[in-house]
Design a protein around this motif. Structure first.
Motif, mmCIF file in Angstrom:
data_model
loop_
_atom_site.group_PDB
_atom_site.id
_atom_site.type_symbol
_atom_site.label_atom_id
_atom_site.label_comp_id
_atom_site.label_asym_id
_atom_site.label_seq_id
_atom_site.Cartn_x
_atom_site.Cartn_y
_atom_site.Cartn_z
ATOM 1 N N SER A 88 -35.442 21.876 -60.300
ATOM 2 C CA SER A 88 -35.367 22.715 -59.399
ATOM 3 C C SER A 88 -36.852 23.235 -60.099
ATOM 4 O O SER A 88 -36.771 23.873 -61.656
ATOM 5 N N ILE B 271 -33.552 10.864 -57.478
ATOM 6 C CA ILE B 271 -32.030 11.523 -57.361
ATOM 7 C C ILE B 271 -31.412 10.114 -56.603
ATOM 8 O O ILE B 271 -32.374 10.499 -55.721
ATOM 9 N N HIS C 34 -28.929 19.286 -53.500
ATOM 10 C CA HIS C 34 -28.601 18.685 -54.619
ATOM 11 C C HIS C 34 -30.087 18.771 -55.654
ATOM 12 O O HIS C 34 -29.792 19.387 -56.582
ATOM 13 N N ILE C 35 -30.793 18.760 -55.038
ATOM 14 C CA ILE C 35 -32.077 18.745 -55.978
ATOM 15 C C ILE C 35 -32.343 20.687 -56.849
ATOM 16 O O ILE C 35 -32.296 20.778 -57.653
ATOM 17 N N HIS D 265 -40.171 11.467 -58.497
ATOM 18 C CA HIS D 265 -38.791 11.992 -59.379
ATOM 19 C C HIS D 265 -37.471 10.560 -58.349
ATOM 20 O O HIS D 265 -37.715 10.500 -56.994
ATOM 21 N N SER E 127 -29.717 22.260 -57.561
ATOM 22 C CA SER E 127 -28.510 21.874 -58.696
ATOM 23 C C SER E 127 -29.345 21.299 -59.978
ATOM 24 O O SER E 127 -28.698 20.651 -60.759
ATOM 25 N N SER E 128 -30.464 20.415 -59.917
ATOM 26 C CA SER E 128 -30.579 19.584 -60.812
ATOM 27 C C SER E 128 -31.699 20.143 -61.989
ATOM 28 O O SER E 128 -32.211 21.301 -61.933
ATOM 29 N N HIS E 129 -32.005 18.882 -62.113
ATOM 30 C CA HIS E 129 -33.196 19.777 -63.577
ATOM 31 C C HIS E 129 -34.571 19.628 -63.228
ATOM 32 O O HIS E 129 -35.191 19.689 -63.662
#
Length: 560
Positions: A192, A161, A185-186, A159, A188-190
């Motif tokens: 997680s 980011i 950041h990870i 992925h 709070s992202s999709h």
């Protein structure tokens, strides 16, 4: 006569990239061919022969693979079955970019795009997966390894980011701050997911040498590098990409690249080679450091030697040499300047506790302890070396008892720990000298003259912790509670497989294992069997049971 010495025909492997160690080639032969007759999409590949043998990395298709080996007038066949792991827990790969930068650094005219980075990371990830299975099998623990999420073509998914910061802002961050920023950041992202751990590659590592001076030491390299990070713990391993330029882009090029003796131009690019200065050693060291940090997320601490010390620097030797020997170093660090040098390197000098403030622990200088080689399989020290010669040693697969199933993930498995937890994050830096490789050779006259020394192996306790770990290839997840320690009595309904003692700097100094017999549900820890203790006032007791339930962060006063 051609012979595969690390696999037997009919063996089942849980990973798609198969390592073959082949010996017995004809003296006049310079290369051999291997063709996977079960894969119609690929042609046979040629492999260079050295000293009567060669190594090959062969992509497998799911199911049976009929591998045909041809060398001159001789042929051999071996059947290997690839059965993907049925495990809901997996490793997620991420390439981290910045607001104003998405490329990694490399030599002039080299392709350093995100797409190239993804291909290199995919290839490296498969190599690490294979390495883990091979080394655990050598320890007699079965072929177990971690699982990646795969695309429709069977390649690990990487992925991408973008961090909401510029490259300049990142270069002003500490490693810990960059780790924290990436982790938040990870989460709070999709991306997680409580069922995965993350290995993230930061694109913004930048080496600069405007004066074009040759870099002679690792400290000089690090002083001229910004954005370099090697931190692993909790659920995230974050590494820089300063040496990603050396990584192979395709699996059929891995061994050639690891064999590459071309010197690194330290006037333009970062030398991450453990002081050896070649492209091959740079690839091995950098890729090995990724495994070291990933292992921290899998709850491993440091060990006096092996992958969890500086043994990761020899990963390229593991894949390029057919006949390997381990380094049976003197088992006491007080008897070997090389051992002391390895133990006091920056790799294990500092650790941080994963709290919201990233409170540092006391730096590690010297450890007041001695260790002994294992005497019997149920009570041995954690600085065990593998067999002197990696020859035909088929894995004696460990059996899990049928009692219980794995417990669901607890808060301790989350990416960022609360301030009360003791998950340790450890760094891998280049500002300390590598051990003298020549000085580490043990003058054992019984060893094959064509064999090579290799430090890329797991200390015994690390290997056992991995073999029973929930994130490795296990078809059924167990359940049950975490082992409990009450006084000197350790209890687990699933049965205890390994107990490891660590000092306050996550350094393992002794362990007990229960692999060759049914695991005991109750164990009175035999403190008297520990010959030497570190000077710390407290020690950490780490225990893992038969179903992978792990007790960690259990600190107790040092027994008198």
């Amino acid at each position: 006569m051609l012979e595969v010495i690390n696999l037997h025909s009919g063996e089942v492997v849980p990973h798609p990239l198969c390592l073959l160690r082949v010996i017995g080639t004809q003296k006049e032969a310079t290369c051999a061919a291997i063709h996977n007759q079960s894969d119609n999409t690929r042609n046979g590949a040629l492999w260079k022969i050295h000293q009567g043998g060669f190594n090959a990395l062969i992509p497998l298709v799911e199911g049976d693979n009929d591998l045909r080996i041809i060398c001159g007038t001789e042929e051999a066949t071996i059947k290997v079955t690839y059965k993907p792991a049925n495990n809901p827990l997996y490793i997620r790969l991420i390439y981290i970019t910045c607001l104003n930068e998405d490329k990694f650094q490399g030599p002039k005219d080299a392709e350093c795009s995100p797409n190239t980075a993804i291909r290199k990371i995919q290839t490296g990830a498969l190599v690490l997966q294979t390495f883990t299975a091979e080394t655990l099998a050598t320890e007699g623990l079965g072929r177990r390894t971690f699982r990646f999420e795969l695309d429709t073509e069977g390649n690990p998914i990487v992925h991408v980011i973008q961090l909401p910061v510029t490259l300049k802002e990142v270069h002003n961050m500490t490693e810990e701050r960059l780790w924290e920023t990436t982790a938040l950041h990870i989460l709070s992202s999709h991306l997680s997911d409580k069922n995965c751990k993350y290995v993230a590659f930061f694109c913004g590592t930048r080496f600069s040498n405007p004066d074009k001076k040759p870099m002679k030491t690792e400290s000089e390299v690090m002083a001229n590098t910004k954005g370099q990070v090697s931190l692993g713990g909790g659920g995230l391993a974050l590494v820089g990409t300063g040496a990603l330029y050396t990584w192979a882009t395709h699996v059929d090029k891995v061994i050639d690249v690891m064999n590459d003796q071309s010197p690194i131009d330290t006037t333009t690019v970062m030398d991450f080679s453990g002081g050896r200065g070649t492209w091959g050693s740079c690839y091995g060291t950098h890729l090995g450091s990724v495994l070291h940090e990933l292992a921290h997320t899998l709850d491993l601490g440091h060990t006096p030697h092996g992958i969890m010390a500086r043994g990761f620097e020899d990963l390229h030797i593991f894949f390029t040499t057919t006949k390997l020997t381990s380094d049976y170093l003197p088992q006491s660090p007080h008897h070997s300047s090389i051992m002391r040098q390895s133990m006091s390197s920056s790799l294990i000098k500092e650790s941080v506790t994963f709290t919201t403030d990233f409170v540092r622990r006391i730096p590690l200088n010297n450890i007041n302890m001695t260790v002994e080689p294992p005497k019997e399989p149920i009570a041995s020290c954690g600085v065990y070396s593998p067999p002197a010669l990696l020859s035909r040693r088929y894995p004696n697969k460990i059996q899990r008892s049928n009692s219980g199933t794995s417990s669901p993930l607890s808060i301790e498995d989350s990416l960022i720990s609360s301030p009360t937890q003791k998950n340790a994050c450890s760094r891998t830096l280049l500002n300390a000298p590598s051990p003298n490789l020549a000085g580490m050779i043990n003058n054992n006259k019984n060893l094959d003259a064509s064999s090579s020394k290799c430090r890329a192996f797991w200390a015994r306790s690390s290997a056992i912790l991995l073999a029973f770990h929930k994130w490795l290839t296990v078809d059924t997840n167990g359940s049950g509670s975490t082992p409990e320690l009450k006084g000197s009595v350790l209890c687990s309904s699933a049965g205890i497989r390994v107990v490891e003692l660590r000092d306050l700097h996550t350094m393992a100094f002794h362990h007990w294992e229960f692999v060759t017999r049914p695991p005991p549900p109750v164990l009175h820890l035999p403190w008297a069997q520990v010959p030497h203790w570190p000077s710390d006032s407290h020690i950490e007791v780490v225990a893992e049971d038969n179903q992978g339930n792990l007790m960690k962060g259990c600190f107790m006063p040092r027994p008198l």
